[in-house]
Design a protein around this motif. Structure first.
Motif, PDB file in Angstrom:
ATOM      1  N   VAL A 174      -3.559   4.313   0.017  1.00 45.47           N
ATOM      2  CA  VAL A 174      -4.250   3.290  -0.779  1.00 45.47           C
ATOM      3  C   VAL A 174      -4.461   2.051   0.210  1.00 45.47           C
ATOM      4  O   VAL A 174      -3.796   1.911   1.192  1.00 45.47           O
ATOM      5  N   ALA A 229      -9.755  -2.612  -4.067  1.00 44.93           N
ATOM      6  CA  ALA A 229      -9.003  -1.551  -3.697  1.00 44.93           C
ATOM      7  C   ALA A 229      -9.645  -0.224  -3.680  1.00 44.93           C
ATOM      8  O   ALA A 229     -10.340  -0.018  -4.500  1.00 44.93           O
ATOM      9  N   VAL A 243      -3.036   0.182  -9.972  1.00 49.00           N
ATOM     10  CA  VAL A 243      -3.197  -0.521  -8.732  1.00 49.00           C
ATOM     11  C   VAL A 243      -3.634  -1.906  -9.094  1.00 49.00           C
ATOM     12  O   VAL A 243      -3.235  -2.976  -8.252  1.00 49.00           O
ATOM     13  N   GLU A 291       0.828  -1.206   0.027  1.00 47.20           N
ATOM     14  CA  GLU A 291       0.232   0.032  -0.037  1.00 47.20           C
ATOM     15  C   GLU A 291       0.890   1.185   0.002  1.00 47.20           C
ATOM     16  O   GLU A 291       0.573   2.166  -0.629  1.00 47.20           O
ATOM     17  N   LEU A 318       2.279   1.826  -3.332  1.00 41.91           N
ATOM     18  CA  LEU A 318       1.452   2.286  -4.266  1.00 41.91           C
ATOM     19  C   LEU A 318       0.752   3.793  -4.219  1.00 41.91           C
ATOM     20  O   LEU A 318       0.979   4.499  -5.158  1.00 41.91           O
ATOM     21  N   VAL A 358      -8.721   4.147  -3.127  1.00 38.22           N
ATOM     22  CA  VAL A 358      -7.526   5.041  -3.306  1.00 38.22           C
ATOM     23  C   VAL A 358      -8.200   6.340  -2.948  1.00 38.22           C
ATOM     24  O   VAL A 358      -9.040   6.914  -3.549  1.00 38.22           O
ATOM     25  N   VAL A 370     -11.549  -1.103  -8.551  1.00 32.61           N
ATOM     26  CA  VAL A 370     -10.905  -0.105  -7.708  1.00 32.61           C
ATOM     27  C   VAL A 370     -11.567   1.212  -7.900  1.00 32.61           C
ATOM     28  O   VAL A 370     -11.999   1.887  -8.751  1.00 32.61           O
TER      29      VAL A 370
END
Length: 550
Positions: A153, A172, A196, A135, A138, A174, A208
């Motif tokens: 993230v 995920a 991601v 994480e 990213l 963000v 995402v």
């Protein structure tokens, strides 16, 4: 005999030297305190106004920033909560210089968490550490985008299962903190989602979610694109095509009516469905001349003996021959001889058979058609042209003549690619534009940043001036005046007591009111002396009591 003025001259230095030691010390202390206060006020006035440079930094980033500020010789202060403050006139300059060095790097941690593995870590702890590191990496990568100031993230990675029905897909989230006035376009949002998803196994880009600091979801749109069943790329293409046609219309009309006198809007209905068809057709009974020969086959048979029976066995073979008939046109010359020779040979030599088969190609057409995406189904254009302004002062705008408006209408159709069969429509209207005048709202004087800073400086200077004025004229001057003041009465010493000393020193120069005070003092002093001589025991007890109290 010396007078008081002669004992205490007008020169300040001589007056200071004539003072007792205690008063000298008081004058020095008062003067030093005043000077210290004045110097402190001046230094305080020169102290810069500090503002927050960064706040909420991690310990590592705060240490790096402080070390860099020390190298740059920039004054700074640290406040509770990890805030770093620098002079207000250097805030932005210092931020730019630190940003060029990549500071602060952000509080996220990356794969450095894996550098020092702890002994005895469980598999769950290792998985959590790896997820935290991923994480952080990213987030650092997303922060390299120009509009992104900071990023977080969060990965939701389910536990793997051997059963297909119990398998869950990872997802995920963000969170991006954008700089002021900066935005992320659709391509950048898609790039973050694919970045991601490419870093996590079995994570699809559709799973995402990208959100900005204001809570706006960037990965999905609640606009007309979703209502029309279009994807974001298709919706952008429609908007781009409509803007292109509107720009073409305005570009062709502006030279006629002038700038800012025409407004055009175009609506495009596009077909994004994908069609594919295949057809096979044949021409009915084509002529042999237009056909191609595919194959040709011929065979010939002949039999010997003139009276030999031939033909197909059966009743037809046993029938007598029919009557002879002469041809309508008999061959002549060589042709007659050849025909007679052939018939004679056939009659003399027996039967002869010849077969010929010719196959022609069939006329077939195969057509494969695939329609392109984004076909224009219909275009609609709405154009508004402003009234023509007059060159005369105080004259109102006049409408455009109908003939000229028809010409503009034709130009718009040509620029649009008007197709009546397709159902296109064009509407050109001549109307007076209403320009809304923007009212400038002046900010209050007390809210202007320049006025606020100026007021702060003036208030600081006035405060310093007032403090200095009070210290000099309200404290120091009265104190010095009291310390160096010429005494009106001086206690005398000598044989005649206090009165005798005063008489010797001043004589008749003493004022009457001073004389009365001196006489009263002398009378009291004589009374105390007489009482002490007559009652020594009482005086001794009083003195003893005083000493006991001391």
């Amino acid at each position: 005999m010396a007078t008081p003025q002669e004992q205490f001259p007008s020169n300040p230095l001589q007056r200071f030297n004539a003072l007792p030691g205690s008063r000298k010390m008081g004058v020095v202390v008062a003067l030093a305190a005043t000077i210290a206060l004045l110097v402190g006020a001046v230094l305080w006035s020169r102290t810069p106004d500090y503002r927050v440079l960064f706040s909420g930094l991690s310990e590592r980033d705060a240490g790096s920033v402080v070390a860099t500020l020390q190298q740059m010789n920039v004054p700074y202060k640290t406040e509770a909560g990890g805030a770093i403050m620098v002079p207000s006139d250097q805030v932005y300059d210092v931020r730019f210089k630190l940003a060029s060095q990549g500071l602060p790097r952000g509080g996220s941690v990356g794969f450095e968490l894996m550098d020092n593995p702890k002994l005895g870590m469980t598999q769950f702890q290792e998985q959590v550490t790896y997820q935290r590191a991923l994480e952080g990496e990213l987030a650092r990568t997303i922060q390299t985008l120009a509009p992104v100031e900071a990023a977080r993230v969060h990965l939701a990675i389910p536990k793997p299962s051997v059963f297909i029905r119990e398998q869950q897909k990872p997802s995920a989230s963000v969170l991006v903190n954008l700089y002021a006035g900066r935005t992320l376009d659709t391509n950048q949002v898609g790039a973050i989602a694919h970045l991601v998803s490419s870093s996590v196994p079995d994570l699809a880009a559709d799973h995402v979610t990208v959100v900005d600091q204001a809570g706006n979801m960037l990965t999905s749109r609640s606009d007309s694109a979703s209502l029309r069943g279009l994807s974001s790329s298709q919706f952008d293409y429609v908007r781009e095509l409509e803007g292109y046609y509107a720009q073409r219309i305005e570009a062709i009309v502006v030279p006629i009516v002038g700038a800012n006198n025409v407004k055009a809007e175009v609506r495009a209905d596009l077909d994004f469905s994908e069609d594919e068809s295949t057809s096979e057709s044949y021409k009915p009974n084509p002529s042999p001349e237009t056909q191609a020969v595919r194959s040709q086959q011929s065979s010939q048979e002949s039999g010997g003996g003139g009276n030999q029976a031939g033909g197909i066995p059966g009743a037809l073979s046993n029938q007598p021959p029919g009557p002879a008939t002469a041809p309508l046109t008999a061959p002549t010359g060589a042709n007659a001889g050849a025909a007679g020779g052939a018939n004679a040979a056939a009659g003399a030599g027996g039967s002869s058979r010849r077969d010929s088969v010719t196959n022609f190609e069939l006329d077939k057409t195969i057509r494969h058609v695939r329609e392109s995406l984004g076909r224009i189904k219909r275009l609609s254009a709405a154009v508004v042209v402003n009234y023509r302004a007059s060159n005369e002062p105080d004259a109102k705008p006049t409408p455009i003549p109908a003939q000229e408006l028809d010409q503009i209408n034709n130009l718009v159709k040509e620029a649009l690619g008007y197709n009546q069969a397709r159902g296109d429509t064009v509407n050109v209207v001549n109307a007076a534009f209403t320009e809304a005048k923007a009212e400038e709202v002046e900010a209050p004087v007390w809210k202007d940043p320049d006025n606020i800073s100026l007021a702060k400086e003036l208030l600081k200077n006035l405060l310093i001036f007032g403090l200095a004025f009070y210290l000099v004229f309200g404290v120091l001057r009265p104190l010095l005046r009291d310390l160096v003041r010429v005494p009106e009465t001086l206690p005398g010493e000598g044989h005649g007591g206090a009165g005798a000393g005063l008489d010797e020193d001043y004589g008749d120069t003493m004022a009457p009111e001073v004389r009365s005070q001196v006489d009263a003092y002398q009378h009291n002093l004589n009374s105390v002396r007489d009482f002490s001589k007559q009652n020594p025991k009482i005086v001794a007890e009083v003195v003893k009591e005083w000493m006991a109290k001391e």
